[in-house]
Design a protein around this motif. Structure first.
Motif, PDB file in Angstrom:
ATOM      1  N   GLY A   1       0.844  -1.181   0.000  1.00 53.36           N
ATOM      2  CA  GLY A   1       0.000   0.000   0.000  1.00 53.36           C
ATOM      3  C   GLY A   1       0.875   1.225   0.000  1.00 53.36           C
ATOM      4  N   SER A   2       0.235   2.388  -0.071  1.00 52.30           N
ATOM      5  CA  SER A   2       1.020   3.618  -0.128  1.00 52.30           C
ATOM      6  C   SER A   2       1.589   3.932   1.263  1.00 52.30           C
ATOM      7  N   PRO A   3       2.576   4.822   1.333  1.00 48.44           N
ATOM      8  CA  PRO A   3       3.130   5.187   2.636  1.00 48.44           C
ATOM      9  C   PRO A   3       2.035   5.709   3.553  1.00 48.44           C
ATOM     10  N   ASN A   4       2.131   5.350   4.810  1.00 47.53           N
ATOM     11  CA  ASN A   4       1.188   5.787   5.837  1.00 47.53           C
ATOM     12  C   ASN A   4      -0.209   5.172   5.746  1.00 47.53           C
ATOM     13  N   ALA A   5      -0.377   4.164   4.913  1.00 46.15           N
ATOM     14  CA  ALA A   5      -1.671   3.478   4.859  1.00 46.15           C
ATOM     15  C   ALA A   5      -1.896   2.707   6.164  1.00 46.15           C
ATOM     16  N   GLY A   6      -0.801   2.365   6.859  1.00 42.10           N
ATOM     17  CA  GLY A   6      -0.935   1.650   8.130  1.00 42.10           C
ATOM     18  C   GLY A   6      -0.462   0.204   8.060  1.00 42.10           C
ATOM     19  N   LYS A   7       0.423  -0.080   7.117  1.00 40.18           N
ATOM     20  CA  LYS A   7       0.904  -1.462   6.923  1.00 40.18           C
ATOM     21  C   LYS A   7       1.658  -1.979   8.146  1.00 40.18           C
ATOM     22  N   SER A   8       2.585  -1.133   8.637  1.00 43.52           N
ATOM     23  CA  SER A   8       3.365  -1.559   9.801  1.00 43.52           C
ATOM     24  C   SER A   8       2.463  -1.663  11.026  1.00 43.52           C
ATOM     25  N   SER A   9       1.502  -0.768  11.122  1.00 49.33           N
ATOM     26  CA  SER A   9       0.558  -0.837  12.242  1.00 49.33           C
ATOM     27  C   SER A   9      -0.246  -2.125  12.176  1.00 49.33           C
TER      28      SER A   9
ATOM     29  N   ALA B   1       7.253  -3.651  14.012  1.00 54.43           N
ATOM     30  CA  ALA B   1       7.694  -2.725  12.974  1.00 54.43           C
ATOM     31  C   ALA B   1       7.580  -1.292  13.486  1.00 54.43           C
ATOM     32  N   ILE B   2       8.469  -0.454  13.012  1.00 48.37           N
ATOM     33  CA  ILE B   2       8.432   0.950  13.448  1.00 48.37           C
ATOM     34  C   ILE B   2       7.268   1.661  12.767  1.00 48.37           C
ATOM     35  N   VAL B   3       6.480   2.316  13.595  1.00 50.43           N
ATOM     36  CA  VAL B   3       5.330   3.057  13.081  1.00 50.43           C
ATOM     37  C   VAL B   3       5.543   4.540  13.366  1.00 50.43           C
ATOM     38  N   THR B   4       5.489   5.360  12.318  1.00 51.12           N
ATOM     39  CA  THR B   4       5.510   6.811  12.539  1.00 51.12           C
ATOM     40  C   THR B   4       4.571   7.434  11.523  1.00 51.12           C
ATOM     41  N   ASP B   5       4.344   8.736  11.683  1.00 52.37           N
ATOM     42  CA  ASP B   5       3.537   9.400  10.665  1.00 52.37           C
ATOM     43  C   ASP B   5       4.423   9.989   9.570  1.00 52.37           C
ATOM     44  N   VAL B   6       5.711   9.628   9.607  1.00 54.06           N
ATOM     45  CA  VAL B   6       6.606  10.055   8.533  1.00 54.06           C
ATOM     46  C   VAL B   6       6.514   9.033   7.401  1.00 54.06           C
TER      47      VAL B   6
ATOM     48  N   THR C   1       8.833   5.376   6.367  1.00 48.35           N
ATOM     49  CA  THR C   1       9.551   4.863   7.546  1.00 48.35           C
ATOM     50  C   THR C   1      10.070   3.442   7.306  1.00 48.35           C
ATOM     51  N   THR C   2       9.192   2.604   6.763  1.00 44.87           N
ATOM     52  CA  THR C   2       9.597   1.214   6.531  1.00 44.87           C
ATOM     53  C   THR C   2      10.315   1.149   5.193  1.00 44.87           C
ATOM     54  N   ARG C   3      11.554   0.659   5.224  1.00 41.63           N
ATOM     55  CA  ARG C   3      12.313   0.625   3.974  1.00 41.63           C
ATOM     56  C   ARG C   3      12.662  -0.802   3.597  1.00 41.63           C
TER      57      ARG C   3
ATOM     58  N   ASN D   1      -8.190   0.614   5.771  1.00 39.92           N
ATOM     59  CA  ASN D   1      -7.726   0.767   7.146  1.00 39.92           C
ATOM     60  C   ASN D   1      -8.225   2.099   7.709  1.00 39.92           C
ATOM     61  N   LYS D   2      -8.113   2.209   9.007  1.00 35.21           N
ATOM     62  CA  LYS D   2      -8.447   3.419   9.766  1.00 35.21           C
ATOM     63  C   LYS D   2      -9.957   3.650   9.866  1.00 35.21           C
ATOM     64  N   ILE D   3     -10.716   2.581   9.987  1.00 29.78           N
ATOM     65  CA  ILE D   3     -12.172   2.758  10.102  1.00 29.78           C
ATOM     66  C   ILE D   3     -12.561   3.286  11.485  1.00 29.78           C
TER      67      ILE D   3
HETATM   68  N1  LIG Z   1      -6.413   6.351  13.527  1.00 27.05           N
HETATM   69  C1  LIG Z   1      -5.680   5.405  12.987  1.00 27.05           C
HETATM   70  N2  LIG Z   1      -4.387   5.644  12.680  1.00 27.05           N
HETATM   71  C2  LIG Z   1      -3.669   4.672  12.133  1.00 27.05           C
HETATM   72  C3  LIG Z   1      -4.231   3.374  11.892  1.00 27.05           C
HETATM   73  N3  LIG Z   1      -3.276   2.598  11.339  1.00 27.05           N
HETATM   74  C4  LIG Z   1      -2.147   3.366  11.254  1.00 27.05           C
HETATM   75  N4  LIG Z   1      -2.395   4.620  11.731  1.00 27.05           N
HETATM   76  C5  LIG Z   1      -1.437   5.726  11.790  1.00 27.05           C
HETATM   77  O1  LIG Z   1      -0.973   6.025  10.468  1.00 27.05           O
HETATM   78  C6  LIG Z   1       0.384   6.388  10.470  1.00 27.05           C
HETATM   79  C7  LIG Z   1       1.201   5.480   9.543  1.00 27.05           C
HETATM   80  O2  LIG Z   1       1.165   4.169  10.038  1.00 27.05           O
HETATM   81  P1  LIG Z   1       2.230   3.087   9.620  1.00 27.05           P
HETATM   82  O3  LIG Z   1       1.795   1.819  10.215  1.00 27.05           O
HETATM   83  O4  LIG Z   1       3.617   3.551   9.890  1.00 27.05           O
HETATM   84  O5  LIG Z   1       1.966   3.084   8.055  1.00 27.05           O
HETATM   85  P2  LIG Z   1       2.843   2.408   6.897  1.00 27.05           P
HETATM   86  O6  LIG Z   1       3.664   3.484   6.323  1.00 27.05           O
HETATM   87  O7  LIG Z   1       1.833   1.901   5.911  1.00 27.05           O
HETATM   88  O8  LIG Z   1       3.651   1.306   7.498  1.00 27.05           O
HETATM   89  C8  LIG Z   1       0.840   6.326  11.931  1.00 27.05           C
HETATM   90  O9  LIG Z   1       0.800   7.599  12.485  1.00 27.05           O
HETATM   91  C9  LIG Z   1      -0.185   5.392  12.572  1.00 27.05           C
HETATM   92  O10 LIG Z   1      -0.346   5.649  13.933  1.00 27.05           O
HETATM   93  C10 LIG Z   1      -5.617   3.165  12.229  1.00 27.05           C
HETATM   94  O11 LIG Z   1      -6.213   2.079  12.081  1.00 27.05           O
HETATM   95  N5  LIG Z   1      -6.282   4.213  12.774  1.00 27.05           N
END
Ligand SMILES: Nc1nc2c(ncn2[C@@H]2O[C@H](COP(=O)(O)OP(=O)(O)O)[C@@H](O)[C@H]2O)c(=O)[nH]1
Ligand SMILES: [Mg+2]
Length: 437
Positions: A221-229, A240-245, A248-250, A327-329
Motif C-alpha cells: 500500500g502507499s506510505p502511511n496506509a498503516g501497513k506496519s501498524s 515494525a516501526i510506526v511513525t507518521d513520517v 519509515t519502513t524501507r 484501514n483506519k475505520i
Molecule cells: N487512527 C488510525 N491511525 C492509524 C491506523 N493505522 C495506522 N495509523 C497511523 O498512520 C500512520 C502510519 O502508520 P504506519 O503503520 O507507519 O503506516 P505504513 O507506512 O503503511 O507502514 C501512523 O501515524 C499510525 O499511527 C488506524 O487504524 N487508525
C-alpha cells in the motif's frame, strides 16, 4: 539383519526413557540382562513386563515389551525397554546392550528397516518424519495424510495401470501381429486416463504447499496506509516501526503467526510511491517483488484519505489473490464491499486473518495431497513423460520410443513410494530422522 539398538527418547532427564532394539535375536540379547518373574521361557509378544535389568555394576528396575516379527514397527523382532528417565541409567543400559553384541543404530535405521520390510512405503516414512517435525497444525495434517498412506493409496493404482500399459506396449513389440488390434483399441484411452489421474494429483500441490510452508502474505500500500501498524496489530507487539513520517519502513519484515492451525508468513513492506531516496526506492522494489512472489497480497488503503486502489499497481498482480482492505475505520467509514479494519483498535483484523487462512484446505488426511517437494517433482516428471509418450504414439513413432517414455514415467512415479528410489534418495530421507526412529 544384525540387532541394532538406540535410545528412542530425547536424551535428558524425564519420567521415562526408551531404549529400542530391532533384529533377529533381539529378545535373546535383552534376556541375558533382563529378567521378570512373570516370564517363563519366552515372553508373550506385545506384553509389558516389569523386571530388572542387570548391568555390570548397576541394576535398573524397568519394563520390557517384545514385538515378534513381522508384527512390529520394523517388521523384525523388536524389544523396547522403558527405563527411568535419567541420562546415566539410559546410557548404561544402552552401553550394556552394545557390549552384548548390538550395534548402535544409524539415524532413521529403524524406519529404513520398516521400509525394506514393507511395513511402510517411502511416502509414509516421510509422513512419520513430518509428524515429528510438524510446527503447525496444517503441517501436521499434511504429514498425517502421508503417514496413514493416503498418498500411497493414490499413487499405487496409477503405478499399476502404468505397468499394464508398459506390458501392453512390450507385448506389441514382441508379437506385433497378434497384439495390433488390442494396442489400437486400448492404449490411448488408458494413457489419457492415467494422465488425468496424475493431473488431478498435481492439482493438489498448491494446497499441499500451503499446508507445508504456510501462506505468504505481503502487505502493500502507499506510505502511511498503516501497513506496519497492521503487522503490529496482528502480532500484538511493536515489531515494525510506526511513525507518521511517510517512508519509515524501507526493508521487508517477515513474521509468522498461526491462524486456525495455518501458518501465515506476513511481510510488511515499504510503502509504494515514487521516491528520490535511494534506500527507500530499493525498499519499494523489494516490496513489489515480495508481493509478486507472495501467495496473497493484502493491498491496504487509507480510508481516512479516501484512497482508491492504483489500477496500474493492481495489474502487476493479475492472477494472484489480492485483498483490497480499507484501514483506519476508527476515523471514518470505509466504502462498501471491501474488507475494512482498524489497525489501531484491532477491529476487523481477525476476520481478515481467518479469511486468508480459509484459503488452505486442512482436512486432507484421507485425501492424499502432494505436500513434499520431492513428490511434486516426481509426479511432474512422470506426467511429462506420459505426455511425450502420448504425442510419440499419435505421431506414429516406433513403439520403442513410446516404451522408453512409459518406463521413464514409471521410474519417476515409483520414486514417491520408493519402488524405484535409488540409495541416494533413501539416504537423503532416512538421514533426516533421529537416531532411534
Ligand atoms: N487512527 C488510525 N491511525 C492509524 C491506523 N493505522 C495506522 N495509523 C497511523 O498512520 C500512520 C502510519 O502508520 P504506519 O503503520 O507507519 O503506516 P505504513 O507506512 O503503511 O507502514 C501512523 O501515524 C499510525 O499511527 C488506524 O487504524 N487508525
Ligand atoms: Mg511501514
Amino acid at each position: 539383519m544384525d540387532v541394532i539398538a538406540a535410545i528412542a527418547t530425547p536424551l535428558g532427564v524425564g519420567a521415562i526413557s526408551i531404549v529400542r532394539l530391532s533384529g533377529e535375536g533381539a529378545w535373546d540379547l535383552v534376556s541375558r540382562f533382563f529378567s521378570s518373574k512373570r516370564i517363563e521361557g519366552s515372553p508373550t509378544p506385545n506384553m509389558m513386563y516389569l523386571g530388572r535389568f542387570h548391568g555390570k555394576d548397576f541394576v535398573e528396575q524397568c519394563m520390557a515389551v517384545y514385538f515378534a516379527a513381522p508384527r512390529s514397527y520394523t517388521g523384525e523382532d523388536v524389544v523396547e525397554l522403558q527405563l527411568h528417565g535419567g541420562v546415566t541409567v539410559t546410557d548404561a543400559v544402552l552401553k550394556t546392550l552394545l557390549e552384548g553384541g548390538a550395534r548402535l543404530a544409524a539415524p532413521g535405521e529403524f524406519s529404513r528397516r520398516a521400509f525394506f520390510n514393507g511395513k511402510v512405503s517411502l511416502s509414509q516414512a516421510e509422513g512419520i518424519l513430518g509428524v515429528i517435525n510438524a510446527q503447525s497444525k496444517s503441517q501436521l495434517s499434511a504429514a498425517g495424510s502421508l503417514l496413514v498412506g493416503s498418498l500411497h493409496r493414490r499413487i499405487q493404482p496409477l503405478l499399476d495401470e502404468l505397468q499394464q500399459l508398459i506390458w501392453l506396449v512390450e507385448a506389441s513389440l514382441d508379437y506385433p501381429d497378434e497384439m495390433e488390434g488390442e494396442l489400437d483399441e486400448g492404449f490411448l484411452p488408458k494413457l489419457n486416463q492415467l494422465s488425468e489421474g496424475l493431473r488431478a494429483l498435481l492439482a493438489t500441490a498448491d494446497n499441499g504447499k500451503l499446508l507445508r510452508y504456510g501462506v505468504s502474505v505481503a502487505i502493500i500500500g502507499s506510505p502511511n496506509a498503516g501497513k506496519s501498524s497492521l503487522l503490529n496489530a496482528i502480532l500484538h507487539e511493536d515489531r515494525a516501526i510506526v511513525t507518521d513520517v511517510a517512508g519509515t519502513t524501507r526493508d521487508t519484515i517477515v513474521e509468522s503467526v498461526s491462524v486456525e492451525g495455518v501458518r501465515l508468513n506476513l511481510l510488511d513492506t515499504a510503502g509504494i510511491r515514487e521516491t528520490d531516496d535511494r534506500v527507500e526506492s530499493i525498499g519499494v522494489v523489494r516490496a513489489l517483488s515480495a508481493a509478486e512472489r507472495a501467495d496473497v497480497v493484502v493491498y491496504l488503503l487509507d480510508a481516512d484519505r479516501g484512497e482508491t486502489p492504483d489500477e496500474e499497481l493492481l495489474q502487476r498482480f493479475t492472477g494472484k489473490r489480492v485483498k483490497l482492505v480499507y484501514n483506519k475505520i476508527d476515523l471514518t467509514e470505509a466504502p462498501q464491499g471491501y474488507f475494512a479494519l482498524s489497525a489501531k483498535t484491532g477491529e476487523g483484523v481477525d476476520r481478515l486473518l481467518k479469511d486468508i487462512a480459509s484459503l488452505v484446505k486442512t482436512d486432507v488426511v484421507s485425501e492424499g495431497v502432494l505436500s513434499e517437494e520431492r513428490h511434486l517433482e516426481a509426479v511432474t516428471i512422470a506426467s511429462k513423460h506420459l505426455d511425450s509418450a502420448n504425442s510419440a504414439y499419435r505421431a506414429g513413432e516406433t513403439l520403442d520410443l513410446v516404451a522408453i517414455d512409459l518406463r521413464a514415467a514409471y521410474s519417476a512415479l515409483g520414486e514417491v513410494d520408493g519402488a524405484t528410489a535409488t540409495d541416494r534418495v533413501l539416504d537423503g530421507i532416512f538421514s533426516r530422522f533421529c537416531i532411534g526412529k
